[in-house]
Design a protein around this motif. Structure first.
Motif, PDB file in Angstrom:
ATOM      1  N   ASP A 217     -31.174 -13.953 -20.897  1.00  0.00           N
ATOM      2  CA  ASP A 217     -32.598 -13.599 -20.997  1.00  0.00           C
ATOM      3  C   ASP A 217     -32.851 -12.338 -20.173  1.00  0.00           C
ATOM      4  N   LYS A 218     -33.080 -11.222 -20.891  1.00  0.00           N
ATOM      5  CA  LYS A 218     -33.256  -9.929 -20.206  1.00  0.00           C
ATOM      6  C   LYS A 218     -34.414  -9.941 -19.219  1.00  0.00           C
ATOM      7  N   GLU A 219     -35.543 -10.508 -19.654  1.00  0.00           N
ATOM      8  CA  GLU A 219     -36.740 -10.511 -18.790  1.00  0.00           C
ATOM      9  C   GLU A 219     -36.489 -11.295 -17.503  1.00  0.00           C
ATOM     10  N   ARG A 220     -35.794 -12.421 -17.641  1.00  0.00           N
ATOM     11  CA  ARG A 220     -35.507 -13.264 -16.474  1.00  0.00           C
ATOM     12  C   ARG A 220     -34.568 -12.534 -15.497  1.00  0.00           C
ATOM     13  N   ILE A 221     -33.570 -11.832 -16.067  1.00  0.00           N
ATOM     14  CA  ILE A 221     -32.627 -11.074 -15.230  1.00  0.00           C
ATOM     15  C   ILE A 221     -33.366  -9.956 -14.491  1.00  0.00           C
TER      16      ILE A 221
ATOM     17  N   GLU B  79     -37.125  -8.987  -7.732  1.00  0.00           N
ATOM     18  CA  GLU B  79     -37.375  -9.803  -6.530  1.00  0.00           C
ATOM     19  C   GLU B  79     -36.352  -9.512  -5.421  1.00  0.00           C
ATOM     20  N   ASN B  80     -35.097  -9.284  -5.829  1.00  0.00           N
ATOM     21  CA  ASN B  80     -34.024  -9.043  -4.847  1.00  0.00           C
ATOM     22  C   ASN B  80     -33.774  -7.561  -4.585  1.00  0.00           C
ATOM     23  N   ASP B  81     -34.619  -6.698  -5.196  1.00  0.00           N
ATOM     24  CA  ASP B  81     -34.527  -5.248  -5.007  1.00  0.00           C
ATOM     25  C   ASP B  81     -33.128  -4.729  -5.388  1.00  0.00           C
TER      26      ASP B  81
ATOM     27  N   PRO C  41     -23.378  -8.992  -6.320  1.00  0.00           N
ATOM     28  CA  PRO C  41     -23.286 -10.049  -5.290  1.00  0.00           C
ATOM     29  C   PRO C  41     -24.661 -10.640  -4.991  1.00  0.00           C
ATOM     30  N   GLY C  42     -24.726 -11.960  -4.867  1.00  0.00           N
ATOM     31  CA  GLY C  42     -25.980 -12.628  -4.497  1.00  0.00           C
ATOM     32  C   GLY C  42     -26.939 -12.854  -5.650  1.00  0.00           C
ATOM     33  N   PHE C  43     -26.532 -12.447  -6.883  1.00  0.00           N
ATOM     34  CA  PHE C  43     -27.447 -12.587  -8.026  1.00  0.00           C
ATOM     35  C   PHE C  43     -27.263 -13.939  -8.697  1.00  0.00           C
ATOM     36  N   SER C  44     -28.369 -14.661  -8.877  1.00  0.00           N
ATOM     37  CA  SER C  44     -28.344 -15.920  -9.623  1.00  0.00           C
ATOM     38  C   SER C  44     -29.716 -16.189 -10.211  1.00  0.00           C
TER      39      SER C  44
ATOM     40  N   GLU D  68     -32.692 -21.665 -10.299  1.00  0.00           N
ATOM     41  CA  GLU D  68     -33.707 -21.918  -9.276  1.00  0.00           C
ATOM     42  C   GLU D  68     -33.179 -22.863  -8.193  1.00  0.00           C
ATOM     43  N   SER D  69     -32.334 -23.807  -8.601  1.00  0.00           N
ATOM     44  CA  SER D  69     -31.816 -24.778  -7.624  1.00  0.00           C
ATOM     45  C   SER D  69     -30.303 -24.623  -7.479  1.00  0.00           C
ATOM     46  N   ILE D  70     -29.805 -24.909  -6.284  1.00  0.00           N
ATOM     47  CA  ILE D  70     -28.375 -24.783  -6.019  1.00  0.00           C
ATOM     48  C   ILE D  70     -27.667 -26.067  -6.442  1.00  0.00           C
ATOM     49  N   THR D  71     -26.611 -25.900  -7.255  1.00  0.00           N
ATOM     50  CA  THR D  71     -25.820 -27.061  -7.679  1.00  0.00           C
ATOM     51  C   THR D  71     -24.377 -26.841  -7.223  1.00  0.00           C
ATOM     52  N   GLU D  72     -23.542 -27.801  -7.585  1.00  0.00           N
ATOM     53  CA  GLU D  72     -22.120 -27.687  -7.228  1.00  0.00           C
ATOM     54  C   GLU D  72     -21.487 -26.458  -7.873  1.00  0.00           C
ATOM     55  N   PHE D  73     -22.027 -26.060  -9.057  1.00  0.00           N
ATOM     56  CA  PHE D  73     -21.387 -24.996  -9.820  1.00  0.00           C
ATOM     57  C   PHE D  73     -22.086 -23.648  -9.724  1.00  0.00           C
ATOM     58  N   SER D  74     -23.375 -23.615  -9.426  1.00  0.00           N
ATOM     59  CA  SER D  74     -24.074 -22.326  -9.448  1.00  0.00           C
ATOM     60  C   SER D  74     -25.333 -22.354  -8.585  1.00  0.00           C
ATOM     61  N   GLY D  75     -25.958 -21.156  -8.517  1.00  0.00           N
ATOM     62  CA  GLY D  75     -27.215 -21.028  -7.772  1.00  0.00           C
ATOM     63  C   GLY D  75     -27.062 -20.325  -6.439  1.00  0.00           C
ATOM     64  N   ARG D  76     -25.790 -20.151  -5.991  1.00  0.00           N
ATOM     65  CA  ARG D  76     -25.598 -19.532  -4.679  1.00  0.00           C
ATOM     66  C   ARG D  76     -25.403 -18.012  -4.774  1.00  0.00           C
ATOM     67  N   GLY D  77     -25.231 -17.511  -6.011  1.00  0.00           N
ATOM     68  CA  GLY D  77     -25.058 -16.061  -6.168  1.00  0.00           C
ATOM     69  C   GLY D  77     -23.648 -15.587  -5.868  1.00  0.00           C
ATOM     70  N   VAL D  78     -22.721 -16.525  -5.721  1.00  0.00           N
ATOM     71  CA  VAL D  78     -21.319 -16.113  -5.580  1.00  0.00           C
ATOM     72  C   VAL D  78     -20.612 -16.505  -6.865  1.00  0.00           C
ATOM     73  N   GLY D  79     -19.552 -15.859  -7.174  1.00  0.00           N
ATOM     74  CA  GLY D  79     -18.836 -16.208  -8.394  1.00  0.00           C
ATOM     75  C   GLY D  79     -18.665 -15.001  -9.288  1.00  0.00           C
ATOM     76  N   MET D  80     -19.758 -14.550  -9.905  1.00  0.00           N
ATOM     77  CA  MET D  80     -19.635 -13.448 -10.861  1.00  0.00           C
ATOM     78  C   MET D  80     -19.300 -12.121 -10.185  1.00  0.00           C
TER      79      MET D  80
END
Length: 357
Positions: free
Chosen positions: A132-136, A142-144, A165-168, A171-183
């Motif tokens: 979703d382009k708008e969401r990204i 928000e994160n400048d 880095p830090g992009f996610s 909205e909520s942190i799960t075991e697999f995503s939400g922390r902005g690490v990974g990609m």
């Protein structure tokens, strides 16, 4: 030195060249390993995630017999894992959502490898909800994280923000995503081996991530150039053409950047002597040479004093004290030339980021 005219000598020299090329190819083939072991590992990741997220996903593997340098295998295992986890967690919808959209109950991820010239393309494609382009863009604001106006950004540039880095967008942190690490691991690991990432997506049709990596890190077919007394090597695969421009084709844009007109199109000029602060270099564009290089669909014209010729070079890592200086952009390594001088191997993706078309 007297030139050797003997016919037998030339025959022997050609034969020796043929034998050394065959020997080099054999040694290089020993370094090559198939991607199958790395690809098969992904089945377990898909299985584990499906169990925990209560989703049904089928992983299709193609081209797993494709071979790459064993040093590269070590760098692409983590990126593949993060991309596939991301595809299942962010991309593939729940069963109810998929059925309501008229899709099959089971999601599908395609993992494909193929040879393209001197590179290997690894394509990870899912049939999920897409990006979703708008969401990204909202999250990037928000994160400048935006580096240029939204109106000037192409779809690919917007999608590529997910690799920062830090992009996610979770909205909520799960075991697999939400922390902005990974990609961001994907970009970091691929940059280490001189690879690139392309992201394409279509809403409700899915996302395609393409990893472009070199076959080997050991040897590069390069074009040697001279700037002042310094020597540089540009990978041949990135060069489109080289030419000496006419003065009437050179101009300045509204931001005071140098441009050159080639067949009705304007391209930015990067003067290497200015970028690396080299003294006694040619400054007249009509007396030097412009080398048009392309990477990630970005094109620049690199200005040098002269072309020295094409040759295969063995890549050596840059010394630690050079790597520690993050300010030095556009260098991938170095090599020793036949005369004993050192040539710096250029990282074109680093250079195109400086002066983007």
């Amino acid at each position: 030195m007297e030139i050797i005219q003997s016919e037998n000598f030339h025959k022997a020299a050609i034969e020796l060249h043929k034998i050394t090329v065959e020997l080099q190819d054999m040694v290089m083939s020993i370094r090559m390993v198939p991607l199958s072991t790395t690809f098969v590992k992904m089945n377990r990741i898909v299985r584990d995630m499906c169990k925990k997220l209560s989703r049904e996903v089928v992983l299709d593997l193609y081209g797993e017999e494709t071979e790459v340098d064993k040093n590269i295998i070590e760098h692409i295992s983590d990126p593949l894992m993060h991309i596939i986890r991301n595809a299942i967690d962010h991309g593939i919808e729940s069963e109810q959502e998929r059925l309501s959209k008229g899709k099959e109950k089971a999601g599908r991820i395609i993992l494909e490898a193929k040879n393209v010239g001197s590179d290997v393309m690894i394509i990870i494609k899912d049939d999920g909800r897409g990006l979703d382009k708008e969401r990204i863009l909202k999250k990037a604001r928000e994160n400048d994280l935006l580096t240029k106006p939204e109106a000037e950004m192409s779809d690919r540039e917007i999608f590529k923000l997910i690799l920062l880095p830090g992009f996610s967008t979770k909205e909520s942190i799960t075991e697999f995503s939400g922390r902005g690490v990974g990609m961001d691991v994907v970009t970091k690991n691929l940059e280490e081996v001189g690879g690139t990432v392309l992201v394409d997506s279509e809403i409700d049709r899915g996302t395609t991530i393409t990893l472009k990596i070199p076959l080997t890190l050991a040897i590069v077919e390069g074009m040697n150039i001279r700037v002042g007394k310094s020597r540089y090597t540009i990978p041949i695969t990135t060069i489109s053409e080289s030419f000496r421009p006419n003065l009437k084709d050179c101009m300045m844009d509204p931001d005071n950047n140098e441009m050159v007109m080639v067949r009705g199109q304007c391209f930015p000029i990067l003067r290497l002597h200015k970028h690396y602060q080299i003294k006694n270099a040619e400054t007249d564009l009509t007396k030097g040479i412009l080398i048009m290089v392309e990477q990630d669909e970005k094109v620049i014209c690199v200005f040098a004093d002269e072309l020295l010729g094409q040759q295969q070079v063995v890549v050596k890592a840059l010394p630690n004290y050079v790597n520690a200086m993050k300010k030095v952009l556009g260098l991938a390594g170095c090599t020793l030339l036949p005369d004993g001088s050192i040539s710096l191997i250029m990282d074109i993706s680093g250079l195109t980021g400086l002066r983007v078309q």
